[in-house]
Design a protein around this motif. Structure first.
Motif, PDB file in Angstrom:
ATOM      1  N   ARG A 255       0.841  -7.176   1.116  1.00 40.49           N
ATOM      2  CA  ARG A 255       1.289  -5.844   1.563  1.00 40.49           C
ATOM      3  C   ARG A 255       2.431  -5.816   2.240  1.00 40.49           C
ATOM      4  O   ARG A 255       3.536  -4.434   1.794  1.00 40.49           O
ATOM      5  CB  ARG A 255       0.013  -4.814   1.446  1.00 40.49           C
ATOM      6  N   ALA A 271       1.431  -4.616  -7.431  1.00 36.97           N
ATOM      7  CA  ALA A 271       0.108  -4.220  -6.283  1.00 36.97           C
ATOM      8  C   ALA A 271      -0.725  -5.681  -5.906  1.00 36.97           C
ATOM      9  O   ALA A 271      -1.770  -5.291  -6.707  1.00 36.97           O
ATOM     10  CB  ALA A 271       0.165  -2.651  -5.804  1.00 36.97           C
ATOM     11  N   HIS A 273      -4.904  -6.154  -4.176  1.00 39.47           N
ATOM     12  CA  HIS A 273      -5.633  -4.784  -3.650  1.00 39.47           C
ATOM     13  C   HIS A 273      -7.016  -5.837  -3.584  1.00 39.47           C
ATOM     14  O   HIS A 273      -7.680  -5.316  -2.036  1.00 39.47           O
ATOM     15  CB  HIS A 273      -6.512  -3.908  -4.583  1.00 39.47           C
TER      16      HIS A 273
END
Length: 301
Positions: A255, A271, A273
């Motif tokens: 991240r 992204a 997760h």
């Protein structure tokens, strides 16, 4: 490719309206005993085709990838609510544990593929299914990602060791570096020493595969979608005899540092997760663990 819409066969449609009742987006409506299809708005959930008693409603179809398994024996049955006993399910939920001891045996590609098929049976916001999966299929690939994550935390520890810098960030309302120093600095430093000395793997614990669960832009709740899919993967892995462990340190590294994502083969526009370490467990758990009582609220009116 344009939006796909449900198809209604007027010859076999009974006009019962069940498909319109089940449609979450109002694409299907019952007017004068006939089903009308709106020109847009379908989210592809497939409820219409699933509830139609005559088979007149046909939902937009996928390519069948998620329906056919290689190593899992699936009957393709639809289990109605209450049809599967809750007891065995709870036993499965309580039996799944985070594994931090793996053998050197690799996980087959067919098994990884089936885990991903099970993962995408999870719900997703507005049925966006915008999740992505990046599978590292060898111990060498896992170690490569481990090296990139180690590099990120070595740089972070160097910053966190600077007392003046930590205080300056805290002064301007950014206490994250101070919190990291207090909670993680020492353990990370020790793990980095072990890694540099002999590649002792305190991150992935010797796992021979890793699955990175991410999302493409456009989902309404991408993090929740990805984590629900991850939960499916963890439970299915346990059923197949595999051990799993969620690796939060790797998520944080990806991240904050594009170099770590690049090392894992994750495109910059996605992204991340969850990161799941996978492998054959080298430990046997004989009894379930206990859980703390959570804070629970009930509201009756």
């Amino acid at each position: 490719m344009g939006e796909q819409l449900p198809q209604i066969d007027p010859q076999t449609c009974s006009g019962c309206g069940l498909c319109a009742t089940a449609c979450p987006s109002g694409v299907l409506t019952l007017i004068d005993g006939r089903i009308q299809v709106q020109e847009s708005g379908c989210i592809g959930c497939g409820h219409c085709g699933s509830v139609c008693p005559t088979g007149a409603a046909t939902a937009p179809a996928g390519d069948g990838w998620a329906e056919h398994y290689d190593v899992i024996e699936s009957r393709g049955a639809v289990l109605a609510p209450g049809e599967f006993p809750a007891g065995p399910l709870v036993d499965l939920l309580r039996s799944r544990r985070s594994c931090r001891c793996f053998t050197e045996k690799p996980v087959s590609g067919a098994m990884l593929e089936d885990l991903l098929r099970a993962a995408v049976t999870a719900p997703s916001g507005t049925n966006s299914q915008a999740w992505t999966f990046t599978a590292l299929t060898s111990r060498a690939a896992v170690l490569g990602l481990g090296q990139a994550v180690a590099g990120f935390f070595a740089r972070l520890n160097k910053l966190a060791a600077n007392t003046l810098l930590r205080r300056a960030y805290t002064f301007i309302g950014r206490p994250e570096l101070e919190n990291y120093y207090r909670e993680h600095f020492a353990s990370v430093a020790a793990a980095l020493v072990d890694w540099e000395r002999d590649r002792t793997d305190r991150l992935f614990h010797g796992a021979t595969a890793v699955v990175i669960v991410g999302s493409r832009p456009g989902g309404s709740c991408p993090a929740e979608d990805a984590l629900l899919a991850t939960g499916n993967m963890l439970l299915t892995a346990h059923c197949l005899g595999l051990g799993t462990c969620l690796i939060g340190y790797a998520v944080e590294a990806m991240r904050h540092d594009r170099r770590v994502k690049e090392a894992a083969g994750v495109p910059s526009g996605e992204a991340v997760h969850a990161v799941v370490a996978l492998g054959w467990p080298d430990v046997t758990f004989l009894r379930p663990t206990s859980r703390r009582r959570p804070l629970v609220r009930y509201k009756t009116a």
